[in-house]
Design a protein around this motif. Sequence first.
Motif, PDB file in Angstrom:
ATOM      1  N   ARG A   1      33.809 -19.043  36.775  1.00  0.00           N
ATOM      2  CA  ARG A   1      34.209 -19.957  35.991  1.00  0.00           C
ATOM      3  C   ARG A   1      33.831 -21.241  35.872  1.00  0.00           C
ATOM      4  O   ARG A   1      33.129 -21.815  37.085  1.00  0.00           O
ATOM      5  CB  ARG A   1      35.746 -20.326  36.416  1.00  0.00           C
ATOM      6  CG  ARG A   1      36.483 -21.247  35.490  1.00  0.00           C
ATOM      7  CD  ARG A   1      38.108 -21.456  35.689  1.00  0.00           C
ATOM      8  NE  ARG A   1      38.664 -20.146  35.120  1.00  0.00           N
ATOM      9  CZ  ARG A   1      39.405 -19.505  36.166  1.00  0.00           C
ATOM     10  NH1 ARG A   1      39.322 -19.912  37.639  1.00  0.00           N
ATOM     11  NH2 ARG A   1      40.063 -18.436  35.926  1.00  0.00           N
TER      12      ARG A   1
ATOM     13  N   ARG B   1      33.991 -25.190  33.726  1.00  0.00           N
ATOM     14  CA  ARG B   1      34.705 -26.110  32.948  1.00  0.00           C
ATOM     15  C   ARG B   1      33.805 -27.143  32.574  1.00  0.00           C
ATOM     16  O   ARG B   1      32.942 -27.693  33.083  1.00  0.00           O
ATOM     17  CB  ARG B   1      35.861 -26.778  34.190  1.00  0.00           C
ATOM     18  CG  ARG B   1      37.060 -26.003  34.451  1.00  0.00           C
ATOM     19  CD  ARG B   1      37.895 -26.791  35.413  1.00  0.00           C
ATOM     20  NE  ARG B   1      39.387 -25.897  35.821  1.00  0.00           N
ATOM     21  CZ  ARG B   1      39.541 -25.043  36.546  1.00  0.00           C
ATOM     22  NH1 ARG B   1      38.104 -24.907  37.608  1.00  0.00           N
ATOM     23  NH2 ARG B   1      40.214 -24.327  36.892  1.00  0.00           N
TER      24      ARG B   1
ATOM     25  N   ILE C   1      37.652 -24.620  29.450  1.00  0.00           N
ATOM     26  CA  ILE C   1      37.559 -23.631  30.306  1.00  0.00           C
ATOM     27  C   ILE C   1      36.693 -22.353  29.688  1.00  0.00           C
ATOM     28  O   ILE C   1      36.951 -21.924  28.753  1.00  0.00           O
ATOM     29  CB  ILE C   1      38.720 -23.023  31.038  1.00  0.00           C
ATOM     30  CG1 ILE C   1      39.313 -24.122  31.895  1.00  0.00           C
ATOM     31  CG2 ILE C   1      38.300 -21.722  31.791  1.00  0.00           C
ATOM     32  CD1 ILE C   1      40.897 -23.801  32.274  1.00  0.00           C
TER      33      ILE C   1
ATOM     34  N   ASP D   1      35.297 -18.714  31.084  1.00  0.00           N
ATOM     35  CA  ASP D   1      35.210 -17.501  32.009  1.00  0.00           C
ATOM     36  C   ASP D   1      35.267 -16.101  31.477  1.00  0.00           C
ATOM     37  O   ASP D   1      34.739 -16.056  30.220  1.00  0.00           O
ATOM     38  CB  ASP D   1      36.449 -17.864  32.845  1.00  0.00           C
ATOM     39  CG  ASP D   1      37.627 -17.952  32.235  1.00  0.00           C
ATOM     40  OD1 ASP D   1      37.975 -17.577  31.183  1.00  0.00           O
ATOM     41  OD2 ASP D   1      38.591 -18.372  33.076  1.00  0.00           O
TER      42      ASP D   1
END
Length: 299
Positions: free
Chosen positions: A49, A51, A60, A62
């Motif tokens: 992930r 950010r 975000i 992912d």
Amino acid sequence: MAALITRLAPGNGYTQSALEEVRLLRSDVPLERTPVLYEPSIVIVCQGRKRGFLGDNVYIYDAQQFLVVAVPLPFISQTEASKEEPMLAVALRLDLQVLADLLVTLQLPFAAEVEPVSMLSTPLDERLGDSVLRLLEALQSPQETQVLAPGLLREIYYRVLVSEQGAALRAALTNQGYFAQIARALQIMQTRYQQHMEVADLAREVGMSSANFHARFKAVTQSSPMQYLKSLRLHQARLLMVRQGFSAVAASAETGYESPSQFSREFKRFFGRSPQQEAQYMQEILRLAPACSLAGSYQ
């Protein structure tokens, strides 16, 4: 997707694919919040992930969401990764000529009420995911890279442009309104960042009043013109020190600073470390992730 990226990019950092617009990203280590500068691109994370922090907004990206950046944009990035579960992603540079051709072909109406955005995080739907998967499969073969990959990249652009959030991106890419003027200003700053620059002259060059230019620039980038220019210069200076071994004094001069002491103060305020400390820190990151990308790319 993760298995294909692992095969294409077995080492840490980023790997340039056989297709110029496509790079593969891998990180076996987490990366703390750090200032980065992204070029116009689509970034699809298949594992792990990331950010992005821009102003008061958090983006975000992912396995469920991907990131689109419409203009060269500095922001804060954070990466979640581990050796057991590395962050794996594909970064697609936006080819503005192909996008312009698609916009003409689509002939979608320009919705004046839709606010263009410089950056957005968007759900990854099944059709777009399938397009990305087929692109990664094509990149396994030199012949398929040459014959199929450009068309698959164009298909991905299309999927993004007609997605639920595509209207905001189309508005950003369409040469209409203030967003196009600010995009032109950003392009000028990217090519002339080493030179002395007056905001009033830049505003005049893109056909805006100084007051309107300041307000619109802040709306697009979440920073003032001079803050953006400073960020651009500092990112480029860091790149020179880490990749080309420039000293802080040489990097400051190369990026338009007349005073090395002012450069060192602004650098530490921006990155949280002195130029020497930051260079040592990034060299350590590069040791762990030899091809780790820096300014002007994806970290």
